[in-house]
Design a protein around this motif. Structure first.
Motif, PDB file in Angstrom:
ATOM      1  N   SER A 144       0.831  -1.205   0.000  1.00 45.94           N
ATOM      2  CA  SER A 144       0.000   0.000   0.000  1.00 45.94           C
ATOM      3  C   SER A 144       0.869   1.260   0.000  1.00 45.94           C
ATOM      4  O   SER A 144       1.857   1.349   0.713  1.00 45.94           O
ATOM      5  CB  SER A 144      -0.903  -0.013   1.232  1.00 45.94           C
ATOM      6  N   GLY A 145       0.502   2.208  -0.838  1.00 48.56           N
ATOM      7  CA  GLY A 145       1.190   3.491  -0.856  1.00 48.56           C
ATOM      8  C   GLY A 145       2.475   3.504  -1.662  1.00 48.56           C
ATOM      9  O   GLY A 145       3.231   4.463  -1.611  1.00 48.56           O
ATOM     10  N   GLY A 155       2.749   3.649  -4.877  1.00 46.83           N
ATOM     11  CA  GLY A 155       2.668   4.444  -6.098  1.00 46.83           C
ATOM     12  C   GLY A 155       1.991   3.753  -7.260  1.00 46.83           C
ATOM     13  O   GLY A 155       2.063   4.228  -8.397  1.00 46.83           O
ATOM     14  N   LYS A 156       1.291   2.673  -7.012  1.00 48.50           N
ATOM     15  CA  LYS A 156       0.631   1.937  -8.100  1.00 48.50           C
ATOM     16  C   LYS A 156      -0.462   2.771  -8.750  1.00 48.50           C
ATOM     17  O   LYS A 156      -0.484   2.960  -9.969  1.00 48.50           O
ATOM     18  CB  LYS A 156       0.005   0.634  -7.546  1.00 48.50           C
ATOM     19  N   THR A 157      -1.367   3.268  -7.892  1.00 47.73           N
ATOM     20  CA  THR A 157      -2.475   4.059  -8.432  1.00 47.73           C
ATOM     21  C   THR A 157      -1.954   5.288  -9.154  1.00 47.73           C
ATOM     22  O   THR A 157      -2.438   5.640 -10.236  1.00 47.73           O
ATOM     23  CB  THR A 157      -3.432   4.466  -7.300  1.00 47.73           C
ATOM     24  N   THR A 158      -0.947   5.919  -8.578  1.00 50.82           N
ATOM     25  CA  THR A 158      -0.394   7.122  -9.196  1.00 50.82           C
ATOM     26  C   THR A 158       0.149   6.808 -10.590  1.00 50.82           C
ATOM     27  O   THR A 158      -0.068   7.565 -11.543  1.00 50.82           O
ATOM     28  CB  THR A 158       0.708   7.710  -8.303  1.00 50.82           C
TER      29      THR A 158
HETATM   30  N1  LIG Z   1      -2.939  13.821  -4.623  1.00 46.75           N
HETATM   31  C1  LIG Z   1      -1.952  13.453  -3.793  1.00 46.75           C
HETATM   32  N2  LIG Z   1      -1.322  14.382  -3.027  1.00 46.75           N
HETATM   33  C2  LIG Z   1      -0.319  14.048  -2.207  1.00 46.75           C
HETATM   34  N3  LIG Z   1       0.131  12.793  -2.047  1.00 46.75           N
HETATM   35  C3  LIG Z   1      -0.451  11.819  -2.777  1.00 46.75           C
HETATM   36  C4  LIG Z   1      -1.522  12.100  -3.677  1.00 46.75           C
HETATM   37  N4  LIG Z   1      -1.908  10.943  -4.247  1.00 46.75           N
HETATM   38  C5  LIG Z   1      -1.119   9.982  -3.721  1.00 46.75           C
HETATM   39  N5  LIG Z   1      -0.242  10.498  -2.842  1.00 46.75           N
HETATM   40  C6  LIG Z   1       0.807   9.763  -2.110  1.00 46.75           C
HETATM   41  O1  LIG Z   1       1.583   9.091  -3.043  1.00 46.75           O
HETATM   42  C7  LIG Z   1       1.928   7.796  -2.575  1.00 46.75           C
HETATM   43  C8  LIG Z   1       1.477   6.747  -3.575  1.00 46.75           C
HETATM   44  O2  LIG Z   1       0.060   6.722  -3.607  1.00 46.75           O
HETATM   45  P1  LIG Z   1      -0.765   5.686  -4.492  1.00 46.75           P
HETATM   46  O3  LIG Z   1      -2.194   6.017  -4.324  1.00 46.75           O
HETATM   47  O4  LIG Z   1      -0.215   5.671  -5.847  1.00 46.75           O
HETATM   48  O5  LIG Z   1      -0.472   4.307  -3.742  1.00 46.75           O
HETATM   49  P2  LIG Z   1      -1.016   2.862  -4.092  1.00 46.75           P
HETATM   50  O6  LIG Z   1       0.177   2.061  -4.395  1.00 46.75           O
HETATM   51  O7  LIG Z   1      -2.085   2.935  -5.093  1.00 46.75           O
HETATM   52  O8  LIG Z   1      -1.594   2.426  -2.690  1.00 46.75           O
HETATM   53  P3  LIG Z   1      -2.885   1.552  -2.339  1.00 46.75           P
HETATM   54  O9  LIG Z   1      -2.483   0.132  -2.496  1.00 46.75           O
HETATM   55  O10 LIG Z   1      -3.107   1.894  -0.907  1.00 46.75           O
HETATM   56  O11 LIG Z   1      -3.983   1.984  -3.243  1.00 46.75           O
HETATM   57  C9  LIG Z   1       1.278   7.652  -1.223  1.00 46.75           C
HETATM   58  O12 LIG Z   1       2.235   7.891  -0.233  1.00 46.75           O
HETATM   59  C10 LIG Z   1       0.223   8.707  -1.216  1.00 46.75           C
HETATM   60  O13 LIG Z   1       0.031   9.174   0.087  1.00 46.75           O
END
Ligand SMILES: Nc1ncnc2c1ncn2[C@@H]1O[C@H](COP(=O)(O)OP(=O)(O)OP(=O)(O)O)[C@@H](O)[C@H]1O
Ligand SMILES: [Mg+2]
Lengths: 363, 313, 288
Positions: free
Chosen positions: A37-38, A40-43
């Motif tokens: 989690s967190g 950066g996948k979604t990003t």
């Molecule tokens: N709009 C934003 N502003 C600031 N920080 C962000 C933003 N979007 C994401 N982050 C941060 O960027 C990092 C990556 O976020 P992301 O959502 O890509 O994680 P993820 O891998 O999809 O996690 P998960 O499995 O929980 O969905 C995290 O630390 C998150 O807090």
């Protein structure tokens, strides 16, 4: 249609969510982005879709740089982590939504919607609103809405994350089937490795904004490149034991001193010969590649059974000698008694050696 | 506090704890807490209403000493048959209708403007919200100044084109417009506030999904945005209708109902019947008709509130 | 090509546009403020003056009037009217909040049979045009001699504010998590402790907001004040309206100065209560 990411970076203020990643997804290939989690996948996914713009680096769709295109101009389909179904529209209208912009006639739209509804078995719920759907149904509608069009590529953000175990298995099969029919570059984000291992052609393991390894499910599991991937993939997790190389007993057979004084002589990858005696390493071995024996063996360690967890056909034993926690999975028939002093044998060829930089030592 | 005896029976004042314990029994807690507020409300609102209800059946004039005689429903008959009353209701309806529509349009556009995040948003929002916090009297006083034919800003602006002073309040149409503009200016921020609440409650991911699904601006508005604001729009319309229905202060100050009776709202008319002509009973009957309208509207309003609460839940 | 912007965000360009729109919208208020700093001739100048030498004379005139005959300045009645407005609205709103909070707590926590009906009637008394009740109240005040007294108008304004306070404060009570109260009861707190020790502290901010909204509403009230206050108890809106009535020519500078004096507190309130504003102006019926 291919997707390519080149040195793609996203920073949120001081936080680097995605750190200069390179990735190519071939036409018709299904790539799973896997990571905690967190990480950066979604990003990453949102940057491919255009919902988030890159701080630096490029996104290429079919070889064309699309950094400056709005999502609607990139022609991608995406299903969202939290469905994002339109609450005021029925299931049928939700499914048809992406088609309105395509300039299709009403009859064509109806045919397509019916087709998707058939594949995902949405027939009985077509006239309901999202608020009246069960989780599994919502998830199916979300997937249906993303596959109804014929876009350049498909992006799924945790398409199964909110389902219970049984539904998840069913849906995994359904999605896999659908994807095989679509033959488009596809990225599936997940933090569930089973999902990744079963659905992906290739898996990209991410940690803290960096891609640690990209490989086929088989290779990710059998040939982890580094300590993180080794520890992240596989349940129960791989045993990682700090040790020091003491010498070689024969070609490809090395001796290690494990912290606490025990020694261990086992078959290793030929590349280990590159290491000088005295090198600090980490030995990785999967719980299923260990065997509990009652006599002292050179290719094993002695320990005490601390706890026993029956898992049905197998039994998970936690061994602890006061320094290391070692997990062993045995057949359920193996007689084990808590507090017993036992030995664990490493099956030949099963040990991964990682150097001080956490990189695997492999030919 | 009286100590409750272990054998206390609820409901009877004769029991061990006496009257006080009886009063403090759990099932009386609600009514007891409500009582002080209700007493004040009764004395200052309900009782006067009943009184004037009574008055409306008698022939009574507050400026005379003679004993009022019972006349039954005659004042209601007279009020309902009075063309003046219908004329004032019509005037009120026109002012309420145009003002509320104007408030809706302006409030809605302002809300669209403020629905985005941008630098200095909070400060600018304050500028727009300010009119709502002013008093009717100040708004009335200053719009009267702006409408003034010789040195008023409106007249000066118009006369740069026509070369002649512009007497907005001189014609019935102009006077109504003047009232409507002042009232709508003051209360559009109210509509904006409600619509804005709806707009910001739309989850961002829906817009993102619509962007991915390549929905047109209009489709996005119709299928995503509008469902989130429609119940609030209804609330805004009803609330503002009830409030504008009472419109008194602005009219009293800007036009005093004129020219002639062109801008005499039902509230101003009732005021004049009661306090200038001292036809107390007739004005009471009139007040009751107004009350009836307000009760109906308030009912509708609360119904809309309930529906929205279910929607949000 | 421009970089795709994040949905719902806008930049300085939008600030510029909104700034212009807001300024146009705010212009009538701005003009009041400008007028407050103008001399009498500047205030009524044709063409209207945007640039002028500012003067504080209007603000001084609110409190002191220079009398031509006596040659010395003499205090005006406005300080009295300000005091009246503050005293009357402050007292009545405070009273209404005390009574309203008790009732709101009951309506929220010990619902009666027909709770909604009572609440409806209570809201109706607030929605009712003042003209409906003013006739009998006028008679009542005349009979009891309450006309023109502080007590009369305070009592009336208290009643005027109670429905609003009940609804608004109830909306705050309704939002509390009842589990916290139950936990306190489990720990042996009696109902009085639950109210004073658990519920009330959680709605203090809400009470403050209610107080301020009540103040604004009451402060601005005109019709009751017009008919029921006397020379001694006159409030600011009535005084302003009377200043308008003067045949000799209205002193707009003076009126503008009075309005301007109250813009500052209004701005502070609007800024501090921005998140409660919606709830405040809808009497607690719309929360979000
Ligand atoms: N709009 C934003 N502003 C600031 N920080 C962000 C933003 N979007 C994401 N982050 C941060 O960027 C990092 C990556 O976020 P992301 O959502 O890509 O994680 P993820 O891998 O999809 O996690 P998960 O499995 O929980 O969905 C995290 O630390 C998150 O807090
Ligand atoms: Mg995510």
């Amino acid at each position: 249609m291919t997707i390519a990411l080149q040195k793609l970076t996203k920073r949120f203020g001081a936080l680097t969510a995605v750190d200069a990643i390179d990735l190519e997804i071939g036409d018709g290939e299904v790539l799973c982005l896997l990571g905690p989690s967190g990480c950066g996948k979604t990003t990453t996914l949102r940057m491919i879709a255009g919902l988030e713009w890159a701080t630096s680096g490029d996104v290429l769709l079919a070889g064309k740089r699309v950094n400056d295109l709005a999502p609607r101009d990139r022609n991608v389909a995406m299903s969202f982590q939290f469905y994002a179904l339109y609450p005021s529209l029925t299931v049928a209208e939700n499914l048809a939504y992406p088609l309105y912009g395509e300039g299709l006639g009403a009859a064509q739209i109806r045919t397509k919607v019916e087709q998707v509804a058939r594949v995902l078995q949405l027939g009985p719920i077509m006239e309901r609103k999202p608020g009246e759907l069960a989780e599994g149904e919502k998830q199916r509608v979300a997937v249906g809405r993303s596959i109804i069009r014929e876009p350049n590529c498909f992006l799924f953000d945790e398409p199964l994350s909110r389902l219970d175990v049984q539904l998840r298995e069913e849906m995994r099969g359904e999605i896999k089937e659908v994807l095989q029919g679509l033959r488009r570059a596809t990225v599936i984000v997940t933090h569930d490795q089973l999902e990744a291992l079963t659905m992906a052609d290739r898996i990209a393991v991410m940690r803290a904004g960096v891609i640690e390894q990209v490989a086929t499910p088989h290779d990710i599991f059998q040939k982890p490149e580094n300590l993180f991937v080794a520890g992240f993939i596989g349940t129960p997790a791989m045993n990682l034991i700090p040790a020091e190389l003491t010498g070689f007993a024969a070609d490809n057979v090395a001796s290690f001193a494990v912290e606490g004084g025990q020694s261990l002589t086992i078959e290793v990858d030929p590349a280990v010969a590159r290491l000088a005696p005295g090198a600090k390493v980490t030995l990785g071995v999967r719980p299923r590649n260990l065997e509990v024996v009652h006599e002292d063996v050179p290719d094993g360690l002695s320990s005490v059974i601390d706890m026993i967890e029956p898992m049905g056909a197998e039994t998970l034993a936690h061994l602890n000698d006061g320094r290391h926690d070692i997990r062993v999975v045995t057949d359920w028939r193996t007689p084990l008694v808590e507090r017993d002093q036992v030995h664990v044998r490493f099956l030949p060829g099963s040990v991964h050696v990682f150097d001080a930089d956490e990189k695997v030592v492999r030919a | 506090m009286a100590a409750a005896s272990p054998h206390e029976r609820m409901g009877s004042p004769r029991d061990a704890g006496g009257f006080f314990a009886w009063l403090m029994a759990p099932e009386r807690r609600g009514p007891l807490l409500v009582a002080p507020a209700v007493i004040v409300l009764f004395v200052m609102n309900i009782f006067p209403l009943l009184w004037s209800f009574g008055l409306s059946f008698f022939n009574y004039r507050a400026n005379r000493q003679d004993v009022p005689g019972f006349v039954g429903l005659r004042f209601y008959e007279r009020v309902l048959n009075d063309p003046d009353v219908w004329d004032r209701f019509q005037t009120t309806a026109i002012i309420v209708g145009s003002s509320v529509i104007l408030q809706l349009i302006v409030g809605f556009l302002l809300a669209l403007m403020f629905a985005r995040e941008f630098p200095l948003r909070r400060i600018l929002l304050m500028l727009v919200l300010a009119p709502m916090m002013l008093s009717f009297v100040s708004v009335g006083v200053f719009f009267k100044l702006y409408y003034e034919p010789t040195f008023g800003l409106l007249s000066q602006f118009v006369s740069t084109f026509t070369g002649q002073p512009y007497v907005l309040l001189g014609t019935p149409m102009g006077a109504i417009m003047g009232i409507v503009v002042a009232d709508a200016w003051m209360w559009s921020p109210f509509v904006m506030l409600l619509v804005l609440a709806g707009l910001v409650s739309v989850p961002k991911y829906l817009y993102e999904a619509a962007e991915i699904d390549r929905a047109s601006w209009w489709r996005r508005f119709r299928t995503i945005t509008f469902p989130y604001i429609k119940s609030l729009l209804l609330l805004a319309v009803l609330f503002r209708t009830i409030e504008t229905f009472k419109l008194f202060d602005i009219v009293y100050i800007i036009t005093e109902g004129g020219p002639g009776t062109a801008t005499e709202t039902i509230a101003v008319f009732t005021y004049r019947v009661a306090f200038q002509f001292f036809r107390t009973s007739q004005s009471s009957a009139l007040a009751y008709i107004i009350l009836f309208v307000v009760i109906v509207l308030t009912n509708l309003y609360l119904y809309a509130v309930k529906r929205r609460e279910q929607e949000v839940a | 090509m421009a970089r795709p912007r994040e949905i719902g965000k806008a930049g300085w360009g939008w600030t510029l546009f909104s700034g212009l729109v807001s300024l146009v919208y705010f212009f009538p208020v701005l003009w009041i403020v400008l007028t407050a700093f103008k001399t009498r001739t500047d205030a009524l100048a044709v063409p209207a003056k945007f640039f002028f030498t500012p003067t504080l004379q209007n603000f001084i005139n609110v409190f002191y009037r220079s009398s031509i005959t006596a040659g010395a300045s003499q205090a005006t009645e406005f300080p009295l009217y300000f005091f009246n407005s503050i005293f009357v609205s402050g007292t009545s709103v405070a009273l209404a909040i005390v009574l309203g909070t008790l009732a709101a707590y009951a309506f929220s926590r010990y619902p009666l049979r027909g709770n909604d009906t009572y609440l409806f009637i209570i809201l109706t008394t607030r929605m009712m045009p003042p003209i409906v009740v003013i006739i009998p109240i006028f008679l009542m005040f005349r009979l009891t001699g309450l006309s023109g007294t502080y007590w009369g108008i305070i009592l009336l304004y208290t009643a005027f504010n109670i429905p609003f306070s009940i609804w608004l404060v109830k909306s705050f009570f309704d939002e509390l998590n009842p589990e916290i109260e139950d936990a306190a009861r489990m720990d042996g707190a009696n109902e009085r402790r639950v109210f004073f020790g658990v519920c009330l502290p959680q709605v203090l901010a809400g009470l403050a907001a209610t107080f301020v909204f009540g103040l604004i509403l009451t402060w601005n009230e005109f019709l009751f004040a017009l008919l029921l206050t006397g020379v001694e108890t006159r409030t600011v809106p009535v005084a302003m309206a009377r200043t308008m009535g003067g045949e000799v020519g209205v002193d707009y500078g003076l009126l503008a100065a009075i309005v301007t004096l109250f813009l500052v507190p209004i701005f502070i309130v609007t800024y501090l209560l921005q998140n409660q504003l919606l709830r405040g102006v809808t009497f607690g019926t719309v929360k979000k």
